[in-house]
Design a protein around this motif. Structure first.
Motif, PDB file in Angstrom:
ATOM      1  N   GLY A 144       0.840  -1.289  -0.060  1.00  0.00           N
ATOM      2  CA  GLY A 144      -0.144   0.142   0.096  1.00  0.00           C
ATOM      3  C   GLY A 144       0.813   1.448  -0.095  1.00  0.00           C
ATOM      4  O   GLY A 144       0.311   2.359   0.388  1.00  0.00           O
ATOM      5  N   ALA A 145       2.103   1.203  -0.039  1.00  0.00           N
ATOM      6  CA  ALA A 145       2.889   2.590  -0.139  1.00  0.00           C
ATOM      7  C   ALA A 145       2.861   3.173  -1.581  1.00  0.00           C
ATOM      8  O   ALA A 145       2.663   2.647  -2.614  1.00  0.00           O
ATOM      9  N   THR A 146       2.540   4.467  -1.372  1.00  0.00           N
ATOM     10  CA  THR A 146       2.446   5.342  -2.499  1.00  0.00           C
ATOM     11  C   THR A 146       3.188   6.550  -2.363  1.00  0.00           C
ATOM     12  O   THR A 146       3.714   7.133  -1.350  1.00  0.00           O
ATOM     13  N   GLY A 147       3.130   7.345  -3.298  1.00  0.00           N
ATOM     14  CA  GLY A 147       4.223   8.739  -3.142  1.00  0.00           C
ATOM     15  C   GLY A 147       3.204   9.761  -2.936  1.00  0.00           C
ATOM     16  O   GLY A 147       3.399  11.024  -3.259  1.00  0.00           O
ATOM     17  N   PHE A 148       2.059   9.407  -2.489  1.00  0.00           N
ATOM     18  CA  PHE A 148       0.970  10.479  -2.027  1.00  0.00           C
ATOM     19  C   PHE A 148       1.442  11.463  -1.336  1.00  0.00           C
ATOM     20  O   PHE A 148       1.090  12.848  -1.506  1.00  0.00           O
ATOM     21  N   GLY A 149       2.083  11.316  -0.351  1.00  0.00           N
ATOM     22  CA  GLY A 149       2.517  12.371   0.575  1.00  0.00           C
ATOM     23  C   GLY A 149       3.407  13.572   0.012  1.00  0.00           C
ATOM     24  O   GLY A 149       3.491  14.721   0.366  1.00  0.00           O
ATOM     25  N   TYR A 150       4.212  12.979  -1.079  1.00  0.00           N
ATOM     26  CA  TYR A 150       5.260  13.914  -1.778  1.00  0.00           C
ATOM     27  C   TYR A 150       4.312  14.523  -2.609  1.00  0.00           C
ATOM     28  O   TYR A 150       4.766  16.026  -2.596  1.00  0.00           O
TER      29      TYR A 150
ATOM     30  N   VAL B  21      10.365  18.322  -2.247  1.00  0.00           N
ATOM     31  CA  VAL B  21      10.548  16.866  -1.917  1.00  0.00           C
ATOM     32  C   VAL B  21      11.894  16.640  -2.304  1.00  0.00           C
ATOM     33  O   VAL B  21      12.112  16.877  -3.284  1.00  0.00           O
ATOM     34  N   LEU B  22      12.704  16.167  -1.386  1.00  0.00           N
ATOM     35  CA  LEU B  22      14.042  15.733  -1.602  1.00  0.00           C
ATOM     36  C   LEU B  22      14.149  14.242  -2.385  1.00  0.00           C
ATOM     37  O   LEU B  22      13.314  13.596  -1.985  1.00  0.00           O
ATOM     38  N   PRO B  23      15.315  14.272  -3.262  1.00  0.00           N
ATOM     39  CA  PRO B  23      15.258  12.985  -3.932  1.00  0.00           C
ATOM     40  C   PRO B  23      15.174  11.864  -3.101  1.00  0.00           C
ATOM     41  O   PRO B  23      15.737  11.678  -2.047  1.00  0.00           O
ATOM     42  N   THR B  24      14.055  10.718  -3.565  1.00  0.00           N
ATOM     43  CA  THR B  24      14.120   9.650  -2.692  1.00  0.00           C
ATOM     44  C   THR B  24      14.771   8.421  -3.433  1.00  0.00           C
ATOM     45  O   THR B  24      15.051   8.232  -4.461  1.00  0.00           O
TER      46      THR B  24
END
Ligand code: FAD
Length: 405
Positions: free
Chosen positions: A181-187, A197-200
């Protein structure tokens, strides 16, 4: 249009979101936690091999990576590992200290999740799962007063209706294990509201080997040994595991947080000894004994076989010249491996980088330029070492924000 109104909406029913929800709920706030998953706390359940390494008693700012090293200090100070232990003690959780400082559930991570859910229930929190978040809007409140004009309302469009709140907390974590269920929604929300948003990149992750090394070490898959893994000035002495893709185990996961692609890592295969001094001593004391036999006392047999065959280390100590002893000790204590890459978010435990903490208050976790918008947990550019530090960050940041939302 039916709009439900609550004081606080938290997006993400994971570690930090549940902690924040209970804290705010106990302060009398009406709190709604939204999550697109069908279950709360999925990462808690899969963590620590199903037993959740829920904190580390030694946790301090030095155990965290961030482009802003001071950011984590305040929250970690205000909510310590002992505070979390006091909480789980109140619920009678049975736990064990596996390696010094690292606390795991004695039985199952389910017990820990049950505590968080009970706390949320006692604090009057509503948790709504299976809810997709479609859009987040900032609606200015209709007032001329200077103070109120600072307080817009957040409107959240979801697959289950529209909700408005005074405080919106983003607790959607990082990108690791998308199948959970992980997503980049928060970013995306951060960027929508003008935060950087710093590079992930994937952290606490197995390293893959170059094709030639992969072939060389294929037969070692499953072999584990205590090593010191180093990159630049950072060293970790913990077990390393050969896998069919490359290298894993705690020493490698730890060093992966520091490794930069294109560079080698260094492995000391026998970190507890001065290998050169030992070999010179053995040549004098036991000239007829073989290096191979001595190595099998220090290292797993399969690893010794590969090392001896590749390097032609057959023969007795008496045959070793000083130059050869130098080469052997160098190879054993400074084994150079140039990883091909990492296994990526598919197996990573954490995400390095994320929402730039320069844009967030270290006291309240509110975005400095967006009143009412908060970021907590792993979505921020704060990443812990392996060993319970990441959950401690989730508890500490969730607790801190919960005091102010
Ligand atoms: C395999 C594994 C083992 C680990 N073991 C440990 C350990 O033993 N000790 C330790 O300290 N750390 C461990 N970690 C790291 C730890 O799990 C995380 O750092 C921690 O869970 C982060 O908490 P969080 O609240 O920020 O995010 P999470 O706990 O990841 O919660 C985020 C929540 O947001 C939800 N979400 C995401 N996107 C959306 C969206 N678009 N809409 C709605 N909801 C959304 C997710 O469904 C999830 O419920 C492990 C991680 C993994 C992957």
């Amino acid at each position: 249009m039916i709009v439900n109104k609550v004081d606080v909406v938290i997006i993400g029913a994971g570690a930090s979101g549940l902690m924040c929800a209970a804290t705010a709920g106990y302060r009398g706030k009406s709190v709604l936690v939204l999550d697109h998953a069908n279950k709360a706390g999925k990462k808690i359940l899969m963590s620590g091999g199903g037993r959740c390494n829920f904190t580390n008693m030694d946790a301090s700012p030095k155990h965290f990576l961030s482009s802003n090293a001071h950011f984590c200090i305040s929250a970690l100070r205000r909510y310590s590992p002992q505070d979390f232990v006091d909480l789980v003690d109140r619920h009678g959780l049975e736990y064990v200290e596996k390696t010094p400082g690292q606390l795991f559930c004695e039985h199952s991570a389910k017990d820990l999740l049950a505590i968080l859910l009970t706390e949320c229930e006692w604090a009057g929190v509503t948790i709504q799962l299976n809810t997709n978040i479609e859009q987040v809007e900032d609606i200015p409140t209709d007032t001329n007063s200077e103070q109120d004009s600072l307080h817009s309302v957040k409107r959240i469009h979801t697959s289950n209706g529209i909700i408005e709140c005074d405080s919106l907390v983003i607790a959607t974590g990082g990108l690791s294990i998308p199948t959970m269920g992980a997503t980049g929604f928060g970013y995306k929300v951060a960027e929508q509201f003008g935060l950087t948003v710093l590079p992930t990149r994937a952290g606490l992750v197995p390293l893959t080997l170059q094709p030639s090394d992969k072939e060389r070490f294929a037969e070692l898959s499953g072999v584990s040994s205590d090593v010191t893994a180093s990159f630049n000035d950072t060293h970790f002495t913990e077990p390393m595991l050969f896998t069919h893709r490359g290298l894993s185990g705690p020493a490698i996961l730890q060093i992966s947080n520091f490794w930069t692609p294109g560079h080698p890592i260094f492995i000391n295969l026998i970190p507890q000894q001065d290998i050169k001094a030992q070999l010179i001593q053995l040549r004098q004391d036991s000239p007829k004994a073989t290096l191979e036999k001595w190595l099998t006392k220090q290292l797993p047999k399969r690893l010794v076989q590969v090392l001896v065959e590749e390097n032609e280390w057959q023969g007795s100590f008496s045959e070793l010249s000083n130059a050869k002893i130098d080469r052997i000790s160098e190879q054993l204590s400074n084994w150079i491996i140039k990883p091909n890459g990492t296994e990526g978010y598919r197996t990573a435990e954490v995400t390095l980088g994320g929402v730039d903490t320069e844009f967030v208050s270290s006291k309240t976790f509110e975005a400095k330029n967006v009143p009412g918008l908060y970021f907590i947990g792993e979505v921020l550019d704060v990443t812990g070492w392996l060993g319970g530090y990441n959950f401690q960050w989730a508890w500490a940041s969730g607790y801190a924000a919960g005091q102010f939302v």
